[in-house]
Design a protein around this motif. Structure first.
Motif, PDB file in Angstrom:
ATOM      1  N   THR A  28     -53.043 -19.010  46.088  1.00 24.59           N
ATOM      2  CA  THR A  28     -52.266 -17.864  46.560  1.00 24.59           C
ATOM      3  C   THR A  28     -52.351 -17.736  48.073  1.00 24.59           C
ATOM      4  O   THR A  28     -51.344 -17.487  48.747  1.00 24.59           O
ATOM      5  N   LYS A  39     -47.496 -23.417  39.822  1.00 21.25           N
ATOM      6  CA  LYS A  39     -48.550 -22.890  38.966  1.00 21.25           C
ATOM      7  C   LYS A  39     -48.420 -23.487  37.572  1.00 21.25           C
ATOM      8  O   LYS A  39     -47.438 -23.237  36.859  1.00 21.25           O
ATOM      9  N   ARG A  49     -52.815 -13.462  32.508  1.00 17.29           N
ATOM     10  CA  ARG A  49     -51.672 -12.650  32.070  1.00 17.29           C
ATOM     11  C   ARG A  49     -52.104 -11.528  31.129  1.00 17.29           C
ATOM     12  O   ARG A  49     -51.343 -10.574  30.909  1.00 17.29           O
ATOM     13  N   TRP A  62     -51.639 -10.317  37.228  1.00 21.81           N
ATOM     14  CA  TRP A  62     -50.853 -11.543  37.302  1.00 21.81           C
ATOM     15  C   TRP A  62     -49.831 -11.462  38.432  1.00 21.81           C
ATOM     16  O   TRP A  62     -49.636 -12.414  39.191  1.00 21.81           O
ATOM     17  N   LYS A  63     -49.185 -10.340  38.544  1.00 21.51           N
ATOM     18  CA  LYS A  63     -48.151 -10.183  39.563  1.00 21.51           C
ATOM     19  C   LYS A  63     -48.725 -10.327  40.969  1.00 21.51           C
ATOM     20  O   LYS A  63     -48.071 -10.847  41.879  1.00 21.51           O
ATOM     21  N   SER A  66     -50.388 -14.307  41.265  1.00 24.50           N
ATOM     22  CA  SER A  66     -49.414 -15.391  41.125  1.00 24.50           C
ATOM     23  C   SER A  66     -48.172 -15.188  41.992  1.00 24.50           C
ATOM     24  O   SER A  66     -47.144 -15.822  41.767  1.00 24.50           O
ATOM     25  N   ARG A  67     -48.284 -14.339  42.992  1.00 26.88           N
ATOM     26  CA  ARG A  67     -47.172 -14.152  43.932  1.00 26.88           C
ATOM     27  C   ARG A  67     -46.838 -15.474  44.624  1.00 26.88           C
ATOM     28  O   ARG A  67     -47.700 -16.336  44.814  1.00 26.88           O
ATOM     29  N   LYS A  69     -45.512 -18.102  43.661  1.00 30.08           N
ATOM     30  CA  LYS A  69     -45.725 -19.348  42.925  1.00 30.08           C
ATOM     31  C   LYS A  69     -44.561 -19.658  41.986  1.00 30.08           C
ATOM     32  O   LYS A  69     -43.828 -18.765  41.574  1.00 30.08           O
ATOM     33  N   PRO A  71     -44.044 -20.934  38.351  1.00 26.83           N
ATOM     34  CA  PRO A  71     -44.790 -21.187  37.120  1.00 26.83           C
ATOM     35  C   PRO A  71     -44.127 -22.234  36.223  1.00 26.83           C
ATOM     36  O   PRO A  71     -42.932 -22.169  35.941  1.00 26.83           O
ATOM     37  N   ASP A 344     -39.797  -7.892  42.318  1.00 24.91           N
ATOM     38  CA  ASP A 344     -40.467  -8.182  41.053  1.00 24.91           C
ATOM     39  C   ASP A 344     -39.435  -8.246  39.941  1.00 24.91           C
ATOM     40  O   ASP A 344     -38.536  -7.403  39.857  1.00 24.91           O
ATOM     41  N   GLY A 370     -45.682 -12.296  40.882  1.00 26.45           N
ATOM     42  CA  GLY A 370     -45.806 -13.333  39.861  1.00 26.45           C
ATOM     43  C   GLY A 370     -44.653 -13.326  38.877  1.00 26.45           C
ATOM     44  O   GLY A 370     -44.185 -12.271  38.453  1.00 26.45           O
TER      45      GLY A 370
END
Length: 400
Positions: A28, A39, A49, A62-63, A66-67, A69, A71, A344, A370
């Motif tokens: 991150t 990710k 999660r 998670w948000k 995992s910004r 990224k 997935p 988001d 994320g």
């Protein structure tokens, strides 16, 4: 219209194949400054999660972690999954894992195998206890590191037992040290004659142990085993939290003689400077109980705001103890844009801490929170040469 500034790590590709927190936060931090972070999660999803606070079934943790990224899902335990991971690693500058050595070996995820067709690769291996030594195969989380590093032993008050932190201190310490170590390795690779990468052995306990000051030398030279001091330190006095007349709290720290002089003036006790018990730092440490009582008694006579104004007028060091609501309302933090609102997928926008530190020409940026599980599967796997039909077949077979 002003052109968008280039982020400093643009062009660097990171494969985040780690889980939960230490490894993912390392990625991150790199992503905040422009690295492309892919990710990789098991098709069932990263345990993160399901961690922390949730809103409408979505993990806020998670948000945050995992910004920025992309997935994708991939099952390492299958031969096809391992093959795809090696193909993905061939496109990367950095791969981050946090599985035990025996697990990585079982999956054929070693530095030698990953670097075979990508000699410039840097592999960061986060683990509880490292790649060698008698504890290497033990499972390890940040809590264990917080205990074994010596942190819990010195955290808390003298009349009570050791105290663990209420947040993931060891994981965040590891992430920061890991980001630093990774960029050292990138610099070395890019300035070496052969351009070869290397692996980084990053146990969580070492990262936190290195932040606990000079306890090793003090024990070696003085035989001292540090104990719990509450809000004090063994460095300077005064240093503590103090309750005010209105039930709020303030922190002060007399780290230099000039600051101590200003503190004494601020509380109207300038004569303490001439008292042998308080004239030097070593003397103040020896009489810390008496000094702290003098300051605490004075603090209880005034409301927090009045004390703050007085200390600021005397240029003495002081700060209020904030909760998160007060943090988000503080005018200094607002002015410096320490908290930002980012896009988001579920809630439209969410607020989180901004990328730090601030670079003058190429500051970091949080582009989004994320994302959904596997939301970048098509883009990433098509880049590896897979067709939509092949991707669907992998999905149906539980590979992705």
């Amino acid at each position: 219209m002003e052109d968008k500034k280039k982020l400093p790590l643009e062009g660097l590709r990171v494969i985040d194949a780690s889980t939960v927190l230490a490894g993912p936060m390392l990625a991150t931090y790199l992503g905040d400054f422009g690295a492309e972070v892919i990710k990789v999660e098991h098709p069932a999803g990263d345990p993160l999660r399901n961690a922390g606070s949730h809103k409408d079934g979505e993990s806020l943790e998670w948000k945050l972690v995992s910004r920025n990224k992309k997935p994708i899902t991939l099952n390492f335990s299958t031969p096809k999954g391992q093959e795809l991971f090696h193909q993905l690693a061939e496109t990367a500058d950095i791969v981050i894992t946090n599985f035990r050595p025996q697990t990585l070996a079982k999956w054929n995820i070693t530095y030698e195998s990953l670097a075979k067709n990508n000699p410039g690769l840097i592999l960061v291996k986060v683990s509880g206890f490292g790649e060698d030594g008698p504890y290497k195969e033990r499972p390890g989380f940040g809590t264990l590191a917080e205990a074994m590093s010596g942190f819990a032993q010195v955290n808390g008050f003298p009349d009570r037992g050791p105290v663990l932190p209420s947040f993931a201190l060891a994981d965040y310490a590891t992430a920061m040290m890991g980001a630093y170590a990774t960029m050292v390795a990138v610099y070395e690779r890019d300035h070496s004659e052969d351009g070869k990468g290397q692996s980084i052995d990053l146990p969580i306990y070492e990262a936190l142990m290195g932040m606990l000051g000079n306890q090793v030398m003090e024990y070696d030279q003085l035989g001292v085993i540090p104990g719990r001091k509450g809000n004090r330190t063994g460095w300077t006095a005064p240093r503590n939290l103090y309750e005010t007349q209105d039930g709020k709290w303030l922190a002060i720290s007399g780290t230099s003689p000039a600051i101590v002089e200003r503190i004494f003036k601020a509380i109207g006790r300038e004569e303490l400077l001439a008292d042998p018990k308080f004239a030097t730092n070593q003397a103040r440490l020896q009489h810390a109980d008496e000094l702290e009582a003098i300051i605490a008694d004075w603090m209880k006579q005034f409301p927090q705001e009045e004390i703050l104004e007085r200390f600021i007028r005397f240029e003495a060091t002081i700060a209020p103890v904030y909760n998160v609501k007060e943090i988000m309302e503080d005018p200094h933090f607002i002015h410096r844009n320490n908290i930002v609102e980012v896009p988001d997928a579920h809630f439209g926008k969410v607020k989180m801490l901004n990328a730090a530190p601030k670079l003058s020409r190429t500051p970091g940026e949080i582009r989004h929170a994320g994302l959904e599980l596997g939301s970048s599967n098509e883009a990433v796997y098509e880049e590896l040469g897979l067709t939509p039909a092949e991707i669907e077949e992998l999905r149906n077979g539980g590979i992705i």
